[in-house]
Design an enzyme around this catalytic site. Structure first.
Site, short mmCIF file in Angstrom:
data_model
loop_
_atom_site.label_atom_id
_atom_site.label_comp_id
_atom_site.label_asym_id
_atom_site.label_seq_id
_atom_site.Cartn_x
_atom_site.Cartn_y
_atom_site.Cartn_z
N ASN A 96 0.74 -1.13 0.17
CA ASN A 96 0.20 0.08 -0.08
C ASN A 96 0.82 1.31 -0.06
O ASN A 96 1.50 1.63 0.97
CB ASN A 96 -0.89 -0.18 1.33
N LYS A 106 0.05 4.37 -0.53
CA LYS A 106 -0.64 5.61 0.27
C LYS A 106 -0.50 6.70 -0.64
O LYS A 106 -0.39 6.44 -1.82
CB LYS A 106 -0.06 5.76 1.69
N GLU A 127 -5.37 -5.01 10.39
CA GLU A 127 -4.56 -3.87 10.63
C GLU A 127 -4.67 -3.21 11.95
O GLU A 127 -5.55 -2.27 12.03
CB GLU A 127 -4.28 -3.12 9.50
N GLY A 131 2.80 2.25 10.96
CA GLY A 131 3.51 3.20 10.67
C GLY A 131 4.12 3.39 11.89
O GLY A 131 4.86 4.50 12.15
N SER A 151 3.41 -2.33 10.16
CA SER A 151 4.88 -2.57 10.44
C SER A 151 5.47 -3.75 10.12
O SER A 151 6.38 -4.26 10.82
CB SER A 151 5.27 -2.10 11.95
P1 13P Z 1 3.10 0.32 7.57
O1 13P Z 1 3.62 -0.96 7.13
O2 13P Z 1 3.88 1.47 7.24
O3 13P Z 1 2.75 0.15 9.30
O4 13P Z 1 1.59 0.45 7.27
C1 13P Z 1 0.76 -0.65 7.25
C2 13P Z 1 -0.63 -0.17 6.52
O5 13P Z 1 -1.28 0.67 6.71
C3 13P Z 1 -0.78 -0.81 5.27
O6 13P Z 1 -2.06 -0.52 4.55
#
Ligand code: 13P
Length: 245
Positions: free
Chosen positions: A8, A10, A160, A166, A205
């Site tokens: 992802n 983002k 999640e 994050g 993470s």
């Molecule tokens: P991270 O891997 O940066 O923690 O993000 C996870 C996430 O939200 C994937 O959709």
């Protein structure tokens, strides 16, 4: 069924960076048995899909509208994602639930629209830190599953925990095992036998260093990766840690 390793991206990457990242992933994908998916911003989806044509890496959106088309300024319809080359779409991500007020009902409507457009949905669920501290994590996830998934459901679920996104904090293998077993039970309760095979991804993470043990937890059908998916070597290392299935 192979595990699904989904990136992802983002709201990251300008166009040139997105193309370089996509090409980096495709170049290293040989020999990986997991299914690979990258989800760029919708703006770059068509170009990334074009760059990945003929590779083993699929492309997905990060959200879609519930309507097929219409007067919805700034929104993107599921058939548009499909038309641009997507075969997947992430729905109900916590960043959309929290920042855009998305409800379970809206996520369910979007999921229906995605399926109707021929997209595979990845529906996200997960509790906040406070909810976990209060021992409510399974109750919260149970409500999200009941409200967000249409019947029948043919997509993928992603667990999640919001506090792990994050943050560098990963749920322990034990936390993941307990939650994924609960989600499996709920899917079987909601959908009967087909609930046995719905893939349940873990996200929050996920890094090369923790991927192998997370991906070996029972009922973990893959990973939804944020930060580490922005580096092709890290993303590919996570994919290499996936189970052959
Ligand atoms: P991270 O891997 O940066 O923690 O993000 C996870 C996430 O939200 C994937 O959709």
């Amino acid at each position: 069924m192979p595990q699904l390793i989904a990136g992802n991206w983002k709201m990251h990457c300008l166009a040139a960076d997105a193309l370089a990242l996509a090409r980096g992933v495709a170049a290293g994908a040989g020999g990986i048995t997991a299914e690979l998916l990258v989800c760029p911003t919708a703006l770059h989806l068509a170009a990334v899909a074009q760059a990945l044509k003929g590779s083993t890496v699929a492309v997905g959106g990060q959200d879609c509208h519930y309507a097929r088309q219409g007067a919805h300024t700034g929104d993107i319809a599921a058939p548009m994602l499909r038309d641009a080359g997507a075969s997947w779409v992430i729905l109900g991500h916590s960043e959309r639930r929290q920042n855009h007020g998305e409800t379970d009902e809206l996520v369910r409507e979007k999921t229906l629209a995605a399926v109707e457009a021929g997209l595979n949905p990845i529906v996200c669920v997960g509790e906040t830190a406070d909810q976990r501290a209060g021992g409510q994590e399974t109750e919260v996830v149970g409500w999200q599953l009941a409200g967000s998934l249409p019947k029948p459901f043919t997509g993928v679920v992603a667990y999640e925990p919001i506090w792990a996104i994050g943050s560098g904090k990963t749920a322990t293998d034990e936390d993941v095992a307990v939650m994924h077993a609960f989600i499996r039970e709920e899917l079987i309760r909601q959908f009967g036998d087909p609930g046995q095979t719905i893939r349940i991804l873990y996200g929050g993470s996920v890094k090369p260093a923790n991927a192998a043990s997370l991906l070996a937890v029972p009922n973990v059908g893959g990973a939804l990766v944020g930060g580490a998916s922005l580096n092709p070597q890290e993303f590919l290392a996570i994919a290499r840690a996936a189970q052959a299935g």
